[in-house]
Design an enzyme around this catalytic site. Structure first.
Site, PDB file in Angstrom:
ATOM      1  N   GLU A 170       2.683  -0.344 -11.288  1.00  0.00           N
ATOM      2  CA  GLU A 170       4.129  -0.498 -11.052  1.00  0.00           C
ATOM      3  C   GLU A 170       4.906   0.655 -11.692  1.00  0.00           C
ATOM      4  O   GLU A 170       6.037   0.493 -12.128  1.00  0.00           O
ATOM      5  CB  GLU A 170       4.636  -1.848 -11.583  1.00  0.00           C
ATOM      6  CG  GLU A 170       4.046  -3.040 -10.865  1.00  0.00           C
ATOM      7  CD  GLU A 170       4.445  -3.150  -9.399  1.00  0.00           C
ATOM      8  OE1 GLU A 170       5.649  -3.181  -9.115  1.00  0.00           O
ATOM      9  OE2 GLU A 170       3.551  -3.184  -8.541  1.00  0.00           O
ATOM     10  N   PRO A 217      -4.681   9.078  -2.964  1.00  0.00           N
ATOM     11  CA  PRO A 217      -5.365   9.912  -3.965  1.00  0.00           C
ATOM     12  C   PRO A 217      -4.477  11.012  -4.549  1.00  0.00           C
ATOM     13  O   PRO A 217      -4.549  11.303  -5.735  1.00  0.00           O
ATOM     14  CB  PRO A 217      -6.545  10.497  -3.171  1.00  0.00           C
ATOM     15  CG  PRO A 217      -6.814   9.475  -2.108  1.00  0.00           C
ATOM     16  CD  PRO A 217      -5.481   8.879  -1.751  1.00  0.00           C
ATOM     17  N   ILE A 237      -5.519  -0.316  -4.064  1.00  0.00           N
ATOM     18  CA  ILE A 237      -4.632  -1.344  -3.524  1.00  0.00           C
ATOM     19  C   ILE A 237      -5.105  -2.740  -3.964  1.00  0.00           C
ATOM     20  O   ILE A 237      -6.214  -3.169  -3.622  1.00  0.00           O
ATOM     21  CB  ILE A 237      -4.539  -1.246  -1.978  1.00  0.00           C
ATOM     22  CG1 ILE A 237      -4.107   0.172  -1.579  1.00  0.00           C
ATOM     23  CG2 ILE A 237      -3.597  -2.308  -1.413  1.00  0.00           C
ATOM     24  CD1 ILE A 237      -2.825   0.682  -2.246  1.00  0.00           C
ATOM     25  N   GLU A 250       5.092   6.308 -18.744  1.00  0.00           N
ATOM     26  CA  GLU A 250       5.767   7.617 -18.840  1.00  0.00           C
ATOM     27  C   GLU A 250       6.865   7.705 -17.770  1.00  0.00           C
ATOM     28  O   GLU A 250       7.963   8.212 -18.024  1.00  0.00           O
ATOM     29  CB  GLU A 250       4.758   8.758 -18.665  1.00  0.00           C
ATOM     30  CG  GLU A 250       3.780   8.929 -19.823  1.00  0.00           C
ATOM     31  CD  GLU A 250       2.679   7.854 -19.862  1.00  0.00           C
ATOM     32  OE1 GLU A 250       2.446   7.192 -18.847  1.00  0.00           O
ATOM     33  OE2 GLU A 250       2.067   7.697 -20.937  1.00  0.00           O
ATOM     34  N   ILE A 268      -7.971 -10.000 -35.573  1.00  0.00           N
ATOM     35  CA  ILE A 268      -7.941 -11.259 -36.326  1.00  0.00           C
ATOM     36  C   ILE A 268      -9.221 -12.064 -36.078  1.00  0.00           C
ATOM     37  O   ILE A 268      -9.699 -12.791 -36.949  1.00  0.00           O
ATOM     38  CB  ILE A 268      -6.664 -12.063 -35.966  1.00  0.00           C
ATOM     39  CG1 ILE A 268      -5.433 -11.364 -36.580  1.00  0.00           C
ATOM     40  CG2 ILE A 268      -6.744 -13.520 -36.430  1.00  0.00           C
ATOM     41  CD1 ILE A 268      -4.094 -11.912 -36.149  1.00  0.00           C
ATOM     42  N   HIS A 269      -9.785 -11.903 -34.898  1.00  0.00           N
ATOM     43  CA  HIS A 269     -11.050 -12.594 -34.582  1.00  0.00           C
ATOM     44  C   HIS A 269     -12.273 -11.884 -35.187  1.00  0.00           C
ATOM     45  O   HIS A 269     -13.395 -12.399 -35.076  1.00  0.00           O
ATOM     46  CB  HIS A 269     -11.267 -12.684 -33.067  1.00  0.00           C
ATOM     47  CG  HIS A 269     -10.487 -13.774 -32.398  1.00  0.00           C
ATOM     48  ND1 HIS A 269      -9.119 -13.721 -32.225  1.00  0.00           N
ATOM     49  CD2 HIS A 269     -10.882 -14.949 -31.850  1.00  0.00           C
ATOM     50  CE1 HIS A 269      -8.716 -14.803 -31.598  1.00  0.00           C
ATOM     51  NE2 HIS A 269      -9.749 -15.572 -31.366  1.00  0.00           N
ATOM     52  N   ALA A 281       9.929  -5.910  -8.392  1.00  0.00           N
ATOM     53  CA  ALA A 281       8.558  -6.416  -8.558  1.00  0.00           C
ATOM     54  C   ALA A 281       8.030  -6.145  -9.962  1.00  0.00           C
ATOM     55  O   ALA A 281       7.270  -6.960 -10.509  1.00  0.00           O
ATOM     56  CB  ALA A 281       7.639  -5.792  -7.512  1.00  0.00           C
ATOM     57  N   GLY A 330       0.296   9.417  -6.689  1.00  0.00           N
ATOM     58  CA  GLY A 330       0.318   8.312  -7.649  1.00  0.00           C
ATOM     59  C   GLY A 330       1.724   8.208  -8.207  1.00  0.00           C
ATOM     60  O   GLY A 330       2.622   7.669  -7.544  1.00  0.00           O
ATOM     61  N   ALA A 334       0.822  -1.218   0.000  1.00  0.00           N
ATOM     62  CA  ALA A 334       0.000   0.000   0.000  1.00  0.00           C
ATOM     63  C   ALA A 334       0.848   1.258   0.000  1.00  0.00           C
ATOM     64  O   ALA A 334       1.270   1.749   1.052  1.00  0.00           O
ATOM     65  CB  ALA A 334      -0.928  -0.021   1.216  1.00  0.00           C
TER      66      ALA A 334
HETATM   67  C1  LIG Z   1      -5.807  -1.807 -11.079  1.00  0.00           C
HETATM   68  C2  LIG Z   1      -4.768  -1.069 -10.293  1.00  0.00           C
HETATM   69  C3  LIG Z   1      -4.077  -1.724  -9.282  1.00  0.00           C
HETATM   70  C4  LIG Z   1      -3.134  -1.031  -8.515  1.00  0.00           C
HETATM   71  N1  LIG Z   1      -2.506  -1.682  -7.479  1.00  0.00           N
HETATM   72  C5  LIG Z   1      -1.726  -0.958  -6.613  1.00  0.00           C
HETATM   73  C6  LIG Z   1      -1.204  -1.545  -5.424  1.00  0.00           C
HETATM   74  O1  LIG Z   1      -1.394  -2.739  -5.153  1.00  0.00           O
HETATM   75  N2  LIG Z   1      -0.487  -0.769  -4.573  1.00  0.00           N
HETATM   76  C7  LIG Z   1      -0.234   0.543  -4.826  1.00  0.00           C
HETATM   77  O2  LIG Z   1       0.416   1.192  -4.003  1.00  0.00           O
HETATM   78  N3  LIG Z   1      -0.704   1.141  -5.968  1.00  0.00           N
HETATM   79  C8  LIG Z   1      -1.443   0.414  -6.858  1.00  0.00           C
HETATM   80  N4  LIG Z   1      -1.950   1.019  -7.992  1.00  0.00           N
HETATM   81  C9  LIG Z   1      -1.655   2.417  -8.246  1.00  0.00           C
HETATM   82  C10 LIG Z   1      -0.764   2.656  -9.469  1.00  0.00           C
HETATM   83  O3  LIG Z   1       0.559   2.309  -9.186  1.00  0.00           O
HETATM   84  C11 LIG Z   1      -0.947   4.123  -9.881  1.00  0.00           C
HETATM   85  O4  LIG Z   1      -2.256   4.224 -10.446  1.00  0.00           O
HETATM   86  C12 LIG Z   1       0.097   4.595 -10.866  1.00  0.00           C
HETATM   87  O5  LIG Z   1       1.344   4.698 -10.237  1.00  0.00           O
HETATM   88  C13 LIG Z   1      -0.265   5.954 -11.477  1.00  0.00           C
HETATM   89  O6  LIG Z   1      -0.683   6.869 -10.521  1.00  0.00           O
HETATM   90  P1  LIG Z   1      -2.038   7.713 -10.781  1.00  0.00           P
HETATM   91  O7  LIG Z   1      -3.093   6.710 -11.085  1.00  0.00           O
HETATM   92  O8  LIG Z   1      -2.253   8.602  -9.626  1.00  0.00           O
HETATM   93  O9  LIG Z   1      -1.762   8.540 -12.085  1.00  0.00           O
HETATM   94  P2  LIG Z   1      -1.032   9.975 -12.176  1.00  0.00           P
HETATM   95  O10 LIG Z   1       0.258   9.926 -11.439  1.00  0.00           O
HETATM   96  O11 LIG Z   1      -2.002  11.033 -11.809  1.00  0.00           O
HETATM   97  O12 LIG Z   1      -0.724  10.060 -13.724  1.00  0.00           O
HETATM   98  C14 LIG Z   1      -1.661  10.496 -14.699  1.00  0.00           C
HETATM   99  C15 LIG Z   1      -0.933  10.577 -16.032  1.00  0.00           C
HETATM  100  O13 LIG Z   1       0.127  11.546 -15.954  1.00  0.00           O
HETATM  101  C16 LIG Z   1       1.358  10.949 -16.312  1.00  0.00           C
HETATM  102  N5  LIG Z   1       2.445  11.552 -15.544  1.00  0.00           N
HETATM  103  C17 LIG Z   1       2.511  11.760 -14.203  1.00  0.00           C
HETATM  104  N6  LIG Z   1       3.678  12.309 -13.859  1.00  0.00           N
HETATM  105  C18 LIG Z   1       4.383  12.444 -15.017  1.00  0.00           C
HETATM  106  C19 LIG Z   1       5.686  12.942 -15.336  1.00  0.00           C
HETATM  107  N7  LIG Z   1       6.506  13.407 -14.386  1.00  0.00           N
HETATM  108  N8  LIG Z   1       6.070  12.955 -16.640  1.00  0.00           N
HETATM  109  C20 LIG Z   1       5.243  12.479 -17.609  1.00  0.00           C
HETATM  110  N9  LIG Z   1       4.019  11.983 -17.360  1.00  0.00           N
HETATM  111  C21 LIG Z   1       3.602  11.962 -16.088  1.00  0.00           C
HETATM  112  C22 LIG Z   1       1.186   9.469 -15.970  1.00  0.00           C
HETATM  113  O14 LIG Z   1       2.129   8.666 -16.646  1.00  0.00           O
HETATM  114  C23 LIG Z   1      -0.240   9.255 -16.412  1.00  0.00           C
HETATM  115  O15 LIG Z   1      -0.284   9.064 -17.793  1.00  0.00           O
HETATM  116  C24 LIG Z   1      -2.853   0.329  -8.794  1.00  0.00           C
HETATM  117  C25 LIG Z   1      -3.542   0.969  -9.846  1.00  0.00           C
HETATM  118  C26 LIG Z   1      -4.478   0.296 -10.581  1.00  0.00           C
HETATM  119  C27 LIG Z   1      -5.206   1.033 -11.684  1.00  0.00           C
END
Ligand SMILES: Cc1cc2nc3c(=O)[nH]c(=O)nc-3n(C[C@H](O)[C@H](O)[C@H](O)COP(=O)(O)OP(=O)(O)OC[C@H]3O[C@@H](n4cnc5c(N)ncnc54)[C@H](O)[C@@H]3O)c2cc1C
Length: 379
Positions: free
Chosen positions: A363, A127, A156, A367, A337-338, A241, A130, A123
């Site tokens: 992960e 919000p 998470i 970007e 293809i399908h 990971a 990210g 975790a």
């Molecule tokens: C299904 C799912 C499972 C997940 N599981 C876990 C988990 O188990 N544990 C955990 O901790 N997190 C988890 N996550 C979180 C995940 O790691 C984040 O969603 C991810 O790191 C992106 O963060 P964000 O969604 O806030 O996007 P943002 O950071 O808001 O990014 C939005 C867009 O802006 C781009 N961006 C942001 N900063 C830059 C930059 N400096 N330069 C260029 N582009 C940029 C991003 O690439 C993206 O395209 C999960 C997410 C999902 C959707």
């Protein structure tokens, strides 16, 4: 000399392939449709020692190495994206404690994760934190023999079903990334709550949830590694990971979709012949196959480096970036293809396309991988 898997790695490949065919594939569509965590599969994976692949036997693991973990994830992903996500993220959480936990912590928490059937979750994301994971707001305040955690985490994986959580929280807020520590939190601790359970586009059975901490009292012995060193520990753990969680998962999904596309193209007759005779489709198949092989070798190479205790920061990022884009490309072409049948839920291709997309996002988004690779190339 050509690269060859060791006899043990080949054995893992065969074992997990059989498991994926017999246990995962039959329920893949159902758990996707119902957004259901595959508890029964997780239990069987534990009983067969699959959850312990790549971890020391001393703590209930099955031995072997990162390449074996990679192959296991790939084989699961060929048949079910959800299962490969559940497996690899659970293993990623366990990897964190494997790298940084004390002997006592490993006895108490790693063993149940590897052989006890307890689901682990990692975790970090919040919000407002990210891609910029340094912007955490969850805090842990020292209070006698405990820390008191307040805040929330979002997205998470396994969030609503896990028993053990590895949580990153601020212990020295003004110090930002140098003031973050890692804690082991149990689901039953008073003040721990599961919030919103997400409905998702893909990997729908992976129980993605918000988790909330309201004055959760965590004993000091659950602090992992050194105080205020949690951020660098988390980054090091994610470096390794992402080779499995994203790259191997992407590779497997691509391979699974490719197998379906080849089979379908040989069976589907239009204009009096199987569509595989059409050069336009053969070119799709050629491009798909080439990208899969490129993704495989980047991924295996990164896993091999991990086994050699070499840095995988750049190599893991390249494998993740390439393999995830390959998975989106391959699943898209496999659906094409399908034809119209690929768009229907009667065939697994539309699910594979939906499952592939997450590998470009979690992960660390692609970007962010480009930032890592670019910095390394220019240093
Ligand atoms: C299904 C799912 C499972 C997940 N599981 C876990 C988990 O188990 N544990 C955990 O901790 N997190 C988890 N996550 C979180 C995940 O790691 C984040 O969603 C991810 O790191 C992106 O963060 P964000 O969604 O806030 O996007 P943002 O950071 O808001 O990014 C939005 C867009 O802006 C781009 N961006 C942001 N900063 C830059 C930059 N400096 N330069 C260029 N582009 C940029 C991003 O690439 C993206 O395209 C999960 C997410 C999902 C959707």
């Amino acid at each position: 000399m050509d690269f060859r898997l060791t006899p043990e790695q080949v054995m893992i490949q065969k074992t997990v392939r059989k498991f994926a065919e017999e246990v995962c594939e039959p329920i893949a569509a159902e758990i996707d449709k119902e957004h259901r965590f595959p508890h029964e599969t997780f239990k069987k994976m534990t009983e067969c020692g699959i959850t312990g692949i790549g971890f020391p036997k001393e703590y209930g693991g099955s031995g072997l190495d990162k390449i074996a973990q990679t192959i296991a994830t790939e084989e699961l992903a060929k048949k079910c994206g959800t299962t490969s996500a559940v497996f690899s993220i659970h293993q990623g959480a366990a990897w964190f404690i494997h790298l940084f936990g004390s002997h006592e912590q490993k006895e108490k928490y790693l063993r149940p994760l590897l052989e006890g059937g307890v689901v682990g979750a990692f975790a970090l994301t919040e919000p407002n934190a990210g891609s910029d994971a340094s912007n955490l707001q969850t805090v842990a305040v020292e209070d006698g023999d405990d820390y008191i955690l307040n805040g929330s985490k979002c997205f998470i994986t396994g969030g609503s079903v896990a028993g053990i959580y590895f949580v990153l929280a601020l212990t020295d807020p003004p110090a930002k990334t140098r003031g973050i520590s890692a804690f082991i939190v149990e689901a039953g601790m008073p003040g721990f709550e599961v919030g919103k359970i997400e409905e998702k586009m893909g990997i729908r059975g992976s129980a993605t949830a918000e988790i909330i901490f309201k004055d959760v009292r965590v004993p000091k012995e659950n602090l992992m590694g050194k105080l205020n060193k949690g951020f660098s520990m988390a980054l090091a753990s994610i470096d390794a990971a992402r080779i499995t969680v994203a790259a191997a998962q992407a590779l497997g999904i691509a391979e699974g979709a490719f197998e379906h596309a080849v089979q379908y193209s040989k069976e589907r007759v239009q204009f009096g012949k199987p569509i595989s005779y059409k050069q336009g489709l053969q070119w799709y198949i050629a491009e798909m196959k080439t990208r899969i092989e490129a993704a495989r070798w980047l991924t295996y190479h990164a896993a091999w480096r991990s086994d050699q205790k070499l840095s995988v920061t750049t190599e893991g990022a390249m494998a993740k970036l390439y393999a995830s884009e390959a998975a989106s490309f391959v699943t898209n072409k496999a659906l094409q293809i399908h034809g119209g049948y690929g768009y229907m839920m009667d065939y697994p291709i539309e699910r594979m396309l939906r499952d592939a997309k997450i590998t470009e996002i979690y992960e660390g988004t692609n970007e962010i991988q480009k930032m890592v690779i670019g910095r390394s190339a220019l240093s």
